[in-house]
Design a protein around this motif. Sequence first.
Motif, mmCIF file in Angstrom:
data_model
loop_
_atom_site.group_PDB
_atom_site.id
_atom_site.type_symbol
_atom_site.label_atom_id
_atom_site.label_comp_id
_atom_site.label_asym_id
_atom_site.label_seq_id
_atom_site.Cartn_x
_atom_site.Cartn_y
_atom_site.Cartn_z
ATOM 1 N N MET B 1 4.226 15.949 6.119
ATOM 2 C CA MET B 1 3.047 15.941 5.245
ATOM 3 C C MET B 1 1.787 16.098 6.102
ATOM 4 O O MET B 1 1.630 15.419 7.105
ATOM 5 N N ILE B 3 -1.851 15.282 6.472
ATOM 6 C CA ILE B 3 -2.782 14.335 5.854
ATOM 7 C C ILE B 3 -4.162 14.429 6.481
ATOM 8 O O ILE B 3 -4.969 13.508 6.392
ATOM 9 N N TYR B 6 -6.420 14.329 3.537
ATOM 10 C CA TYR B 6 -5.702 13.737 2.422
ATOM 11 C C TYR B 6 -6.548 12.673 1.731
ATOM 12 O O TYR B 6 -7.105 11.793 2.378
ATOM 13 N N MET B 19 -8.123 -4.560 -8.910
ATOM 14 C CA MET B 19 -8.001 -5.163 -7.583
ATOM 15 C C MET B 19 -9.184 -4.788 -6.697
ATOM 16 O O MET B 19 -9.709 -5.630 -5.957
ATOM 17 N N LEU B 69 0.254 4.264 -7.135
ATOM 18 C CA LEU B 69 0.204 4.112 -5.692
ATOM 19 C C LEU B 69 1.588 4.211 -5.063
ATOM 20 O O LEU B 69 2.080 3.284 -4.451
ATOM 21 N N TYR B 70 2.221 5.354 -5.225
ATOM 22 C CA TYR B 70 3.518 5.622 -4.617
ATOM 23 C C TYR B 70 4.559 4.596 -5.047
ATOM 24 O O TYR B 70 5.356 4.124 -4.241
ATOM 25 N N MET B 72 4.258 1.454 -5.994
ATOM 26 C CA MET B 72 4.128 0.100 -5.468
ATOM 27 C C MET B 72 3.846 -0.928 -6.565
ATOM 28 O O MET B 72 4.245 -2.075 -6.456
ATOM 29 N N VAL B 73 3.102 -0.536 -7.607
ATOM 30 C CA VAL B 73 2.787 -1.482 -8.687
ATOM 31 C C VAL B 73 2.999 -0.816 -10.035
ATOM 32 O O VAL B 73 2.908 0.399 -10.167
ATOM 33 N N ALA B 124 -1.059 -8.447 -7.820
ATOM 34 C CA ALA B 124 -0.081 -7.636 -7.090
ATOM 35 C C ALA B 124 1.319 -8.211 -7.263
ATOM 36 O O ALA B 124 2.292 -7.479 -7.450
ATOM 37 N N THR B 133 5.250 -5.093 -1.932
ATOM 38 C CA THR B 133 4.048 -5.491 -2.664
ATOM 39 C C THR B 133 4.186 -6.930 -3.131
ATOM 40 O O THR B 133 3.250 -7.719 -3.059
ATOM 41 N N ALA B 136 3.564 -9.224 -0.178
ATOM 42 C CA ALA B 136 2.158 -9.239 0.248
ATOM 43 C C ALA B 136 1.312 -9.990 -0.777
ATOM 44 O O ALA B 136 0.448 -10.799 -0.419
ATOM 45 N N GLY B 185 18.725 -4.822 3.786
ATOM 46 C CA GLY B 185 19.852 -4.463 4.639
ATOM 47 C C GLY B 185 21.057 -4.002 3.835
ATOM 48 O O GLY B 185 21.788 -3.106 4.237
ATOM 49 N N ALA B 186 21.275 -4.630 2.675
ATOM 50 C CA ALA B 186 22.465 -4.310 1.889
ATOM 51 C C ALA B 186 22.294 -3.048 1.060
ATOM 52 O O ALA B 186 23.269 -2.351 0.794
#
Lengths: 169, 493
Positions: B1, B3, B6, B19, B69-70, B72-73, B124, B133, B136, B185-186
Amino acid sequence: MLAPVLFFLFAAVAIAASIGTLLARNPVNSALSLIVNLLAVASLYLTLNAAFIGIVQVLVYAGAIMVLFLFVIMLLNLEATPVLEAIDKRILAGYAGGTLLLGAITYLLARGLGALPTFEIAESAAATGTPRALALNLFTTYALPFELIGLLLLVATIGAVMIAKKRFV
Amino acid sequence: MDITFYFPPLADYVATFPMLVLAVAALLCVVVDIFYNDAKGVAILAGASLLVTLLFEAARLSLPPAKALYGMVYVGGTASLVNMTILFSGFLTVLIAQPYLKRLGRNYGEVYALLLVAVVGMMALGSAANLLTLFAGLETMSVCLYILTALVREKDGAIESALKYFLLGAFSTGFLLYGIALIYGATGTMDLSDFADRLASTNAGVMFWGGTALLLVGFFFKVSAVPFHMWTPDVYQGAPTPISGFMATASKTSAFAAMVLVLGRALPSAQWQTTVAIVALLSMVIGNFVALAQSNVKRMLAYSSIAHAGYVLTGIASATPEGYAGALYYLLVYTVMNVGAFGVLAYLEHDNRQGDTQTVDSLAGTGQRYPLLGVVMAVCLFSLLGFPPLAGFFGKVYVFGPAVKSGLAWLAVAGVLTSAVSAAYYLRVLYVMWMKPSPDDAVAPQFEGVPPLAAVALAGCAAFLLLLTFTPWVMDAAVAFFRDVPAAIVSLP
């Protein structure tokens, strides 16, 4: 073939060093053991092709934060903590052997019952660990958590000052 | 990509508008406070930013849920409802807390900044579409609350409760983060909507379910469900009272919403339903019975909030969209009731006979002397009790009903029985406030009445609870909205 060997080598060093951190009676020795532990973990990152994170680990943790630790120890002039009572070597060996045996049995049992995950571990390419690759993810896909963490660090600082400083308006 | 040039799409700025506004307002609060100590403008700024975002979320309520946002929320629909509950709690808290903090000499700009950033973290957390998210947001919220707990640090127990909250909270965050690591991990993903596919295609095994168990421990701690509830009474007692109300409502709302997202969206219910049901039962029984034995009113409300976590968990344990919708409705009602009850307690402290260690006996005659506080407290406590026809009653109907439909009738029966037990301690407070004569030296000279804006906020809480009862159209609209929510949850992208 080399990867598992390196993993177990660095993992063993990391575990030994963290035990050393706990057992050392002198705070300086304890802090030095922690540095060894942090370096071993940094090496683990490098074997995973996460070069940037590995280097940051060395710079920030093994470098900056440990220097702070050592300064604090020096300024506070900490005495060595009293030596523990002598531990019976045989009991210690018994605990170690018992833990190993328990781990082996649990592993075999879990594998026998098919409870372990069955996916392949993907080899990551060298390019995934570069600062560029990291930045591309951090500032696009993970921009929101990144900004939130920034806000978190800011309020932690503000809060620490607010609680610590006496101020009666 | 590439950027180099961007910029995120405009839609992402719109999606995160609440937010952004709150974060900027928080920074302004700190900066303004540097120049003007104890400025009234700081509270107005905080309140106004919360009100603006509340209206913005209200406008988004009817939008179909989407990710921003990609991925995330979540925004719109259910996420807006959760955010509105959180923002409403924050707004009422600012109105109630400003005069209270001023009286304590703690009307710092930083307090409002911390409150606003906590709200950002909660939003969030409550609308997270990705475990990153979620984490965080949870940490941002928790750190702000640890600090706010220690605000009045000369007070007995304030530092103790903050330290207790911090240590236990850090411990539970460790559990949660380790759970996230095991799940990642799983499955190799942290996106909530990918779990179902990954679980179908691979044998995630004990690693995934171990991770889920650790994740649940973290959530149960944050919503103070038994057996992870030990911190709650101490923290609510040590924190400034309006802040306790904020912690009891907004942080629980966001943690419960995240729980609905993770459990309801991402994981097959057969694996967790029994666990959640048992935790719900324990919370209702222990919360209500221990509350009976409390003489300190704030501790009593803390134990009652543990019991209410049990009621909400009952709705979640039903593992149906109706149950989740009922849980979200209950959280909205619970928020209004509890902010009101803690707000009344905050102003009764100004009576200054017991300070902030209000025992039940010290409330004698306060209903007669301060009719506004008495009436608001009566409405809030009757609603907490689930007395028909107040809003709390309908909340209980919406969480217990789906549980019965999912074959958890025993849990619903336990809920109704323990609610009956709760009548004993709620009504005792009202009895003392209204029926017991006040001592002769009751009116402290420094009590100058409830400040107008706080009075409006408290009366607003009571009015909101009554409004849901006596005006059928509000009730109908609410029910209709929650009929839509199940479809909205199922159709999340």
